[in-house]
Design a protein around this motif. Sequence first.
Motif, PDB file in Angstrom:
ATOM      1  N   ALA A 143      -9.654  31.622 115.460  1.00  0.00           N
ATOM      2  CA  ALA A 143     -10.617  31.443 114.363  1.00  0.00           C
ATOM      3  C   ALA A 143     -10.657  32.722 113.543  1.00  0.00           C
ATOM      4  CB  ALA A 143     -12.007  31.111 114.906  1.00  0.00           C
ATOM      5  N   ARG A 144     -10.765  32.591 112.236  1.00  0.00           N
ATOM      6  CA  ARG A 144     -10.839  33.737 111.341  1.00  0.00           C
ATOM      7  C   ARG A 144     -11.951  33.513 110.324  1.00  0.00           C
ATOM      8  NH1 ARG A 144      -7.882  34.730 114.786  1.00  0.00           N
ATOM      9  NH2 ARG A 144      -5.774  35.635 114.758  1.00  0.00           N
ATOM     10  N   VAL A 145     -12.684  34.577 110.034  1.00  0.00           N
ATOM     11  CA  VAL A 145     -13.718  34.554 108.999  1.00  0.00           C
ATOM     12  C   VAL A 145     -13.170  35.379 107.839  1.00  0.00           C
ATOM     13  CG1 VAL A 145     -16.106  35.080 108.441  1.00  0.00           C
ATOM     14  CG2 VAL A 145     -15.497  34.373 110.765  1.00  0.00           C
ATOM     15  N   LEU A 146     -13.043  34.768 106.666  1.00  0.00           N
ATOM     16  CA  LEU A 146     -12.320  35.371 105.551  1.00  0.00           C
ATOM     17  C   LEU A 146     -13.175  35.386 104.284  1.00  0.00           C
ATOM     18  CD1 LEU A 146      -8.996  33.393 106.091  1.00  0.00           C
ATOM     19  CD2 LEU A 146      -9.493  35.709 106.891  1.00  0.00           C
ATOM     20  N   ALA A 147     -12.926  36.380 103.448  1.00  0.00           N
ATOM     21  CA  ALA A 147     -13.609  36.487 102.156  1.00  0.00           C
ATOM     22  C   ALA A 147     -12.566  36.775 101.083  1.00  0.00           C
ATOM     23  CB  ALA A 147     -14.660  37.595 102.190  1.00  0.00           C
ATOM     24  N   PRO A 165     -14.369  33.504  90.042  1.00  0.00           N
ATOM     25  CA  PRO A 165     -15.794  33.150  90.051  1.00  0.00           C
ATOM     26  C   PRO A 165     -16.652  34.386  90.326  1.00  0.00           C
ATOM     27  CG  PRO A 165     -14.506  31.655  91.431  1.00  0.00           C
ATOM     28  CD  PRO A 165     -13.606  32.783  91.072  1.00  0.00           C
ATOM     29  N   GLN A 166     -17.916  34.297  89.945  1.00  0.00           N
ATOM     30  CA  GLN A 166     -18.830  35.424  90.177  1.00  0.00           C
ATOM     31  C   GLN A 166     -19.139  35.607  91.655  1.00  0.00           C
ATOM     32  OE1 GLN A 166     -22.295  34.822  87.730  1.00  0.00           O
ATOM     33  NE2 GLN A 166     -21.251  35.472  85.860  1.00  0.00           N
ATOM     34  N   THR A 167     -19.113  34.528  92.405  1.00  0.00           N
ATOM     35  CA  THR A 167     -19.398  34.618  93.839  1.00  0.00           C
ATOM     36  C   THR A 167     -18.092  34.514  94.627  1.00  0.00           C
ATOM     37  OG1 THR A 167     -19.767  32.225  93.953  1.00  0.00           O
ATOM     38  CG2 THR A 167     -21.695  33.630  93.600  1.00  0.00           C
ATOM     39  N   PRO A 168     -17.955  35.275  95.710  1.00  0.00           N
ATOM     40  CA  PRO A 168     -16.711  35.229  96.493  1.00  0.00           C
ATOM     41  C   PRO A 168     -16.579  33.906  97.242  1.00  0.00           C
ATOM     42  CG  PRO A 168     -18.357  36.558  97.611  1.00  0.00           C
ATOM     43  CD  PRO A 168     -18.943  36.225  96.267  1.00  0.00           C
ATOM     44  N   THR A 169     -15.371  33.624  97.656  1.00  0.00           N
ATOM     45  CA  THR A 169     -15.087  32.463  98.494  1.00  0.00           C
ATOM     46  C   THR A 169     -15.118  32.910  99.947  1.00  0.00           C
ATOM     47  OG1 THR A 169     -13.754  31.337  96.811  1.00  0.00           O
ATOM     48  CG2 THR A 169     -13.337  30.747  99.112  1.00  0.00           C
ATOM     49  N   LEU A 170     -16.044  32.365 100.707  1.00  0.00           N
ATOM     50  CA  LEU A 170     -16.225  32.727 102.119  1.00  0.00           C
ATOM     51  C   LEU A 170     -15.768  31.542 102.968  1.00  0.00           C
ATOM     52  CD1 LEU A 170     -19.799  34.276 101.785  1.00  0.00           C
ATOM     53  CD2 LEU A 170     -17.583  35.436 101.591  1.00  0.00           C
ATOM     54  N   LEU A 171     -14.824  31.795 103.852  1.00  0.00           N
ATOM     55  CA  LEU A 171     -14.203  30.701 104.588  1.00  0.00           C
ATOM     56  C   LEU A 171     -14.160  30.968 106.088  1.00  0.00           C
ATOM     57  CD1 LEU A 171     -11.067  30.005 102.348  1.00  0.00           C
ATOM     58  CD2 LEU A 171     -13.173  28.657 102.437  1.00  0.00           C
ATOM     59  N   LEU A 172     -14.284  29.889 106.829  1.00  0.00           N
ATOM     60  CA  LEU A 172     -13.989  29.886 108.258  1.00  0.00           C
ATOM     61  C   LEU A 172     -12.729  29.051 108.439  1.00  0.00           C
ATOM     62  CD1 LEU A 172     -14.646  30.268 111.299  1.00  0.00           C
ATOM     63  CD2 LEU A 172     -16.012  28.172 111.134  1.00  0.00           C
ATOM     64  N   VAL A 173     -11.689  29.652 108.997  1.00  0.00           N
ATOM     65  CA  VAL A 173     -10.435  28.941 109.275  1.00  0.00           C
ATOM     66  C   VAL A 173     -10.230  28.976 110.780  1.00  0.00           C
ATOM     67  CG1 VAL A 173      -7.979  28.777 108.759  1.00  0.00           C
ATOM     68  CG2 VAL A 173      -9.535  29.731 107.058  1.00  0.00           C
ATOM     69  N   GLN A 180      -5.077  21.232 115.273  1.00  0.00           N
ATOM     70  CA  GLN A 180      -5.071  21.140 113.816  1.00  0.00           C
ATOM     71  C   GLN A 180      -5.846  22.315 113.235  1.00  0.00           C
ATOM     72  OE1 GLN A 180      -3.343  18.692 112.017  1.00  0.00           O
ATOM     73  NE2 GLN A 180      -2.559  18.342 114.092  1.00  0.00           N
ATOM     74  N   VAL A 181      -5.300  22.943 112.194  1.00  0.00           N
ATOM     75  CA  VAL A 181      -5.978  24.058 111.538  1.00  0.00           C
ATOM     76  C   VAL A 181      -6.902  23.499 110.464  1.00  0.00           C
ATOM     77  CG1 VAL A 181      -5.702  26.165 110.183  1.00  0.00           C
ATOM     78  CG2 VAL A 181      -4.080  25.632 111.998  1.00  0.00           C
ATOM     79  N   ARG A 182      -8.163  23.888 110.543  1.00  0.00           N
ATOM     80  CA  ARG A 182      -9.173  23.392 109.614  1.00  0.00           C
ATOM     81  C   ARG A 182      -9.876  24.565 108.941  1.00  0.00           C
ATOM     82  NH1 ARG A 182      -9.461  18.084 110.571  1.00  0.00           N
ATOM     83  NH2 ARG A 182      -8.817  17.313 112.629  1.00  0.00           N
ATOM     84  N   PHE A 183     -10.495  24.284 107.817  1.00  0.00           N
ATOM     85  CA  PHE A 183     -11.265  25.317 107.144  1.00  0.00           C
ATOM     86  C   PHE A 183     -12.615  24.754 106.737  1.00  0.00           C
ATOM     87  CE2 PHE A 183      -9.497  23.201 103.435  1.00  0.00           C
ATOM     88  CZ  PHE A 183     -10.548  23.261 102.522  1.00  0.00           C
ATOM     89  N   ALA A 184     -13.576  25.655 106.588  1.00  0.00           N
ATOM     90  CA  ALA A 184     -14.912  25.268 106.134  1.00  0.00           C
ATOM     91  C   ALA A 184     -15.461  26.399 105.275  1.00  0.00           C
ATOM     92  CB  ALA A 184     -15.835  25.012 107.327  1.00  0.00           C
ATOM     93  N   ARG A 185     -16.118  26.015 104.206  1.00  0.00           N
ATOM     94  CA  ARG A 185     -16.813  27.000 103.371  1.00  0.00           C
ATOM     95  C   ARG A 185     -18.029  27.515 104.127  1.00  0.00           C
ATOM     96  NH1 ARG A 185     -16.636  28.697  97.583  1.00  0.00           N
ATOM     97  NH2 ARG A 185     -14.777  27.699  96.743  1.00  0.00           N
ATOM     98  N   MET A 189     -25.144  33.725 104.430  1.00  0.00           N
ATOM     99  CA  MET A 189     -25.809  34.080 105.685  1.00  0.00           C
ATOM    100  C   MET A 189     -24.920  33.777 106.888  1.00  0.00           C
ATOM    101  SD  MET A 189     -29.325  32.629 107.363  1.00  0.00           S
ATOM    102  CE  MET A 189     -29.219  32.303 109.108  1.00  0.00           C
ATOM    103  N   ALA A 190     -24.251  32.622 106.869  1.00  0.00           N
ATOM    104  CA  ALA A 190     -23.369  32.265 107.975  1.00  0.00           C
ATOM    105  C   ALA A 190     -22.206  33.249 108.078  1.00  0.00           C
ATOM    106  CB  ALA A 190     -22.840  30.846 107.788  1.00  0.00           C
ATOM    107  N   TYR A 191     -21.686  33.661 106.946  1.00  0.00           N
ATOM    108  CA  TYR A 191     -20.585  34.632 106.950  1.00  0.00           C
ATOM    109  C   TYR A 191     -21.039  35.943 107.579  1.00  0.00           C
ATOM    110  CZ  TYR A 191     -17.228  38.035 105.156  1.00  0.00           C
ATOM    111  OH  TYR A 191     -16.309  39.055 105.049  1.00  0.00           O
ATOM    112  N   GLN A 192     -22.183  36.464 107.142  1.00  0.00           N
ATOM    113  CA  GLN A 192     -22.679  37.733 107.670  1.00  0.00           C
ATOM    114  C   GLN A 192     -23.016  37.622 109.151  1.00  0.00           C
ATOM    115  OE1 GLN A 192     -22.645  40.588 106.228  1.00  0.00           O
ATOM    116  NE2 GLN A 192     -22.028  39.854 104.194  1.00  0.00           N
TER     117      GLN A 192
END
Length: 242
Positions: A143-147, A165-173, A180-185, A189-192
Amino acid sequence: MNETLREQQYALARHLRDPQRNAPPPGVEARRLKIYRELFYGAIEGLLAGSFPVMRQALGERRWHARVRDFYANYRSQTPLFTEIAEAFVDYLQGVALDTPWQLELAHYEWVEAQLYLSDAEDPLHDPAGDLLDGEPLLSCVARVLAYRWPVERIGADYLPTVAPQTPTLLLVYRDAGLQVRFARLAPMAYQLLVGQGSGQERLQALSGDLQQGVALLEGLRAQGVIIGTRRDVVLRPSPTL
């Protein structure tokens, strides 16, 4: 090795990598040279196309092949392993001028996806049933947490943004139990919460987050296999004395 043979091999290698700037060694039939050029380039291009299918579509055939040919001609890879060529390509992109602003981030995102799919890493020592508030939540090794600045998960042939975009894209992969490799926005707060340090409670306190909501999020991620439990430190026992 005979020096003449060594120089012939180097001359051939230079020609195969960049035939526009390097003449072939004398005495090699043009038809054979053409076959070698196509085989060598085709092997590298095929590996990269399989690792970066979205980038290939987004760039289009002409720009894609120009990028791969420049990589093939100018990047000096330090790995002999085909499975690490994609990582070398991402490294190459960090040192060249890019013709699209999102190219490096998209390549990194696709590389992470491929790495997780192929990974044979093992999770560290942990307590699967550990208290996620009192203990330190531990992410799965797949699992990776990406920005990112750019919405990499949306970019493709039909969506080629020119302004970030003004706001970054924060992803969980992550790779699920079915491989199967999945991703979620992720919400900020969840990212931090996932990239924070310390126990779950300490992370929530640092974020001034709702305790109940935070616990529900952590437990939901544990149910998905993204969080595998809490960290369990290895205790090294002293060797017995004789």
